[in-house]
Design a protein around this motif. Structure first.
Motif, PDB file in Angstrom:
ATOM      1  N   ALA A 192      73.901  75.639  64.579  1.00 51.26           N
ATOM      2  CA  ALA A 192      73.283  76.809  63.954  1.00 51.26           C
ATOM      3  C   ALA A 192      72.192  76.375  62.987  1.00 51.26           C
ATOM      4  O   ALA A 192      71.110  76.958  62.936  1.00 51.26           O
ATOM      5  CB  ALA A 192      74.339  77.636  63.228  1.00 51.26           C
ATOM      6  N   LYS A 193      72.474  75.316  62.250  1.00 49.24           N
ATOM      7  CA  LYS A 193      71.505  74.840  61.267  1.00 49.24           C
ATOM      8  C   LYS A 193      70.246  74.301  61.956  1.00 49.24           C
ATOM      9  O   LYS A 193      69.120  74.546  61.513  1.00 49.24           O
ATOM     10  CB  LYS A 193      72.154  73.742  60.427  1.00 49.24           C
TER      11      LYS A 193
ATOM     12  N   ARG B 298      69.063  75.289  64.825  1.00 50.64           N
ATOM     13  CA  ARG B 298      68.289  76.452  65.284  1.00 50.64           C
ATOM     14  C   ARG B 298      67.601  77.130  64.118  1.00 50.64           C
ATOM     15  O   ARG B 298      66.447  77.534  64.197  1.00 50.64           O
ATOM     16  CB  ARG B 298      69.223  77.483  65.949  1.00 50.64           C
ATOM     17  N   ASN B 299      68.341  77.246  63.043  1.00 49.26           N
ATOM     18  CA  ASN B 299      67.806  77.977  61.901  1.00 49.26           C
ATOM     19  C   ASN B 299      66.551  77.327  61.336  1.00 49.26           C
ATOM     20  O   ASN B 299      65.601  77.995  60.972  1.00 49.26           O
ATOM     21  CB  ASN B 299      68.890  78.084  60.828  1.00 49.26           C
TER      22      ASN B 299
ATOM     23  N   PHE C 223      64.487  87.331  58.303  1.00 51.64           N
ATOM     24  CA  PHE C 223      65.915  87.061  58.481  1.00 51.64           C
ATOM     25  C   PHE C 223      66.294  85.584  58.443  1.00 51.64           C
ATOM     26  O   PHE C 223      67.200  85.171  57.714  1.00 51.64           O
ATOM     27  CB  PHE C 223      66.437  87.699  59.768  1.00 51.64           C
ATOM     28  N   SER C 224      65.580  84.732  59.216  1.00 55.39           N
ATOM     29  CA  SER C 224      66.053  83.342  59.256  1.00 55.39           C
ATOM     30  C   SER C 224      65.865  82.653  57.914  1.00 55.39           C
ATOM     31  O   SER C 224      66.575  81.707  57.591  1.00 55.39           O
ATOM     32  CB  SER C 224      65.405  82.548  60.393  1.00 55.39           C
TER      33      SER C 224
ATOM     34  N   LEU D 193      68.894  83.081  55.649  1.00 56.02           N
ATOM     35  CA  LEU D 193      70.012  82.168  55.895  1.00 56.02           C
ATOM     36  C   LEU D 193      69.809  80.845  55.161  1.00 56.02           C
ATOM     37  O   LEU D 193      70.745  80.092  54.959  1.00 56.02           O
ATOM     38  CB  LEU D 193      70.157  81.899  57.395  1.00 56.02           C
TER      39      LEU D 193
ATOM     40  N   LYS E  26      59.626  80.008  59.936  1.00 53.01           N
ATOM     41  CA  LYS E  26      60.276  78.856  59.305  1.00 53.01           C
ATOM     42  C   LYS E  26      59.552  77.566  59.627  1.00 53.01           C
ATOM     43  O   LYS E  26      60.044  76.496  59.302  1.00 53.01           O
ATOM     44  CB  LYS E  26      61.726  78.802  59.774  1.00 53.01           C
TER      45      LYS E  26
END
Ligand SMILES: Nc1ncnc2c1ncn2[C@@H]1O[C@H](COP(=O)(O)OP(=O)(O)OP(=O)(O)O)[C@@H](O)[C@H]1O
Ligand SMILES: [Mg+2]
Lengths: 424, 228
Positions: free
Chosen positions: B80-81, B83-84, B108-109, B112, B160
């Protein structure tokens, strides 16, 4: 992130509205029913205490066994001595003697011939001593329809129904026929000082209320009474305290094999109240349980549907780098937020309704015309501290649990699988 | 040093009692800054391969190393990290979150990650500027055209500043004018920010822009052409 979730809840009405409504209704019903039942039971206890059972009550052992026959031949003797002892042993309680008696009520015409007759349910309480609290306790003053309280010996209050039926007015004479403590015939004429209606058919039927000194005289019950009732000065019944007073009194004064020795009973063990109250308490518990269960099932389902509808959202969020544990957490946060809103709304409305019914009771007397139990005519709810949480936490828990269960299906799935479902 | 290294990758899906081999011995490397595409008939394994590179799925055997991390060895959270922070996704169906504004979708990202509101705002506005949608920041997705929606999705994947963007059929729902527009946008970002783009597509228009085309058939690489 909480802000992000909060925005989602506020904007997506389909996500929040139904659960909030379901929780609000469930919590409202729980709070309202609890407050209402508490109120009803409190009123019933209160009424029973005031008219029949006291917070504790002393009778002779054998009187207690045949109580409903009003067996005054088994009445308590040496009452003044017992009262003196009680007042010094239990100064935080108030003690009163009462006589209950049955008989015939006879209304004479101008010539002294019987004009009408009916069964009488007599109650003799202390109405005339200057410090007596009995008239207040039994709400007699407020229940007088015509006339006034007896002001001196030889006066009586009679049931307003009876008075109207036979055309008896304050100032008229009536005669009571009965038997004395020693079994001989007695009849005594009283002047009607007023008519009374308690609003409870149990209390009103054939009611005649006279001062205790009159009854003692008429029934040959000098220094005797049917019963002595004890009341906590704070006015509310406390079962634990009643129990300890009862135990201590009985160990000091009650002789096990003497059927004329006094014996104390607490409110709960009289008139089957214990059963009723236990059942009432259980019922409240069961009710809350059923509401919570039903709410949980409904919320679990809305949670499942909501979850399905939002699969693609979860898929995107996975792709954007949220891990599924975090998504599961946000589902639960969301449930907690929605649960909070619903629980707060439901509790407020429930408290409001209870408060309204605390201030304005509902009058059931017309429905209870033929009820042969002592029931208060007006029922009120009670706003008690427990109402603040009795619905609140179940509402919150039901929502959280329902969604935790629904969301777990998502949590259990493999990331890849979850993501796949979004693509089609 | 390759950004993406794939060695003997095999992916099998359980089907009934047996299994179906979707990828069958893939060997591929992609370098930083490539603008490459996977092409091939439906069912050839393009999406499966993108998902594995994007750490949304794992290889059955063989290895896939993305940014020096072995996909098969990552935990859920590590994936997940990855991808984030480092991988952007663009989908055929845009998949914007309907409840949130364009700004919030792009943001959104970053939510996180531990990034201040001020920094987030700066990054989101810059990403919207890249795709030419600063004036739609407050709009809701249902008020956007398909082309605009896909540009928001590009901004969302780019905000990002990832190393890699994976785009699965990004033009399939767009008309030709909008397709060219978003492809130009992506090409520009690829050149200016040196981001690796990897497409899965059947679209001839997409292929015009690619500088490398990898053809898959039945889970195997059948050709790998670099255009100059
Ligand atoms: N979870 C799964 N379980 C079983 N089979 C799967 C699964 N995912 C993909 N497949 C199969 O693997 C093969 C490759 O699928 P994939 O989605 O990668 O194809 P694709 O090249 O992207 O096709 P398209 O161009 O239609 O998108 C297909 O035959 C598909 O049915
Ligand atoms: Mg595909």
């Amino acid at each position: 992130m909480i802000k992000f979730i909060f925005k989602g809840i506020l904007r997506d009405k389909s996500r929040s509205l139904l659960p909030v409504i379901v929780i609000s209704i469930g919590v409202f019903l729980t709070v309202f029913m609890s407050g209402w039942m508490k109120g009803v039971f409190t009123d019933m206890i209160d009424m029973s205490a005031k008219f029949q059972t006291g917070h504790v009550k002393i009778m002779t052992r054998s009187y207690a066994e045949n109580q409903n026959q009003l067996p005054n031949d088994l009445a308590l003797l040496n009452v003044e001595e017992i009262l003196t002892g009680l007042n010094s042993d239990y100064p935080d309680m108030e003690w009163v003697k009462r006589i209950n008696f049955g008989g015939l009520l006879d209304v004479p015409d101008e010539n002294g011939e019987t004009r009408a007759q009916g069964p009488a349910a007599g109650r003799a309480v202390d109405l005339l001593s200057p410090n007596s609290t009995e008239a207040d306790r039994m709400n007699i003053t407020n229940s007088i329809v015509k006339g006034s309280l007896p002001g001196k010996q030889g006066e009586a209050l009679i049931s307003n129904d009876f008075a109207e039926r036979f055309g008896v007015k304050p100032g008229d004479d009536i005669t009571i026929f009965g038997s004395t403590m020693y079994g001989s015939m007695m009849f005594k004429t009283f002047k009607v000082s007023g008519t009374i209606s308690f609003g409870s058919s149990f209390l009103d039927r054939g009611a005649i209320i006279i001062d205790i000194s009159d009854a003692q005289l008429a029934l040959d019950m000098e220094d005797a009474s049917s019963e002595i009732l004890g009341y906590f000065k704070e006015g509310t019944y406390d079962d634990m305290r009643a129990d300890s007073v009862k135990t201590s009194f009985n160990s000091m004064y009650s002789i096990a094999d003497d059927e004329f020795s006094p014996k104390m009973f607490k409110l709960r063990e009289q008139n089957g109240l214990d059963d009723l109250l236990t059942r009432g308490e259980n019922m409240s518990g069961i009710m809350v349980f059923i509401f919570v269960l039903a709410m949980s099932i409904v919320l679990w389902n809305t949670g499942l549907l909501g979850g399905l509808r939002r699969y693609s959202e979860y898929g995107v969020r996975l792709a954007l780098g949220e891990n599924k544990g975090h998504i599961y957490k946000t589902i639960i946060y969301e449930a907690i937020l929605i649960g909070l809103i619903g629980s707060i709304v439901g509790t407020i409305f429930g408290l409001g309704a209870c408060y309204y019914l605390q201030e304005n009771g509902i009058d059931f007397s017309s429905l209870m015309k033929n009820v042969n139990m002592m029931m208060p005519p007006v029922y009120r709810a009670v706003v008690s501290p427990e109402l603040f949480y009795i619905g609140f936490f179940p509402g919150l828990i039901a929502m959280t649990l329902g969604n935790a269960l629904a969301g777990y299906a998502i949590y259990k799935r493999k990331t890849a699988q979850l993501f796949k479902e979004l693509e089609v | 040093m390759a950004t993406i290294k794939i060695n003997d990758l095999v992916k099998k899906f359980p089907v009934g009692k047996g299994h179906f081999t979707a990828l069958n011995g893939i060997n591929l490397n992609f370098d930083k800054g490539e603008f490459a595409g996977l092409v091939g008939p439906s069912g050839s394994g393009k999406t499966t391969l993108l998902n594995i590179i994007g750490s949304l799925d794992t290889p059955t055997t063989g290895s896939t190393i993305v940014l020096d991390k072995s996909i098969s060895e990552l935990s859920n959270k590590q994936a997940a990290k990855l991808r984030n922070k480092h991988i952007g996704f663009i989908f055929q169906t845009y998949n914007l979150l309907p409840v949130y504004t364009v700004f919030e979708n792009v943001e959104f990202s970053l939510l996180l990650q531990k990034i201040s509101a001020f920094e987030r705002k700066k990054a989101v506005m810059m990403a919207l500027e890249w795709v030419g949608l600063t004036d739609k920041a407050k709009s809701k997705p249902n008020m956007l055209s398909g082309g605009e929606s896909q540009r928001v999705a590009i901004a969302r994947s780019m905000v990002k500043k990832p190393e890699i963007v994976l785009a699965d059929e990004p033009t399939a729902n767009l008309d030709s004018k909008n397709s060219h527009h978003i492809l130009q946008t992506m090409k520009k970002l690829n050149e200016e920010l040196n981001v690796t783009f990897l497409f899965a597509t059947h679209d001839e228009k997409v292929m015009q822009y690619l500088n490398r085309i990898v053809s898959l058939e039945d889970g195997k690489v059948v050709s790998d052409e670099i255009k100059t």
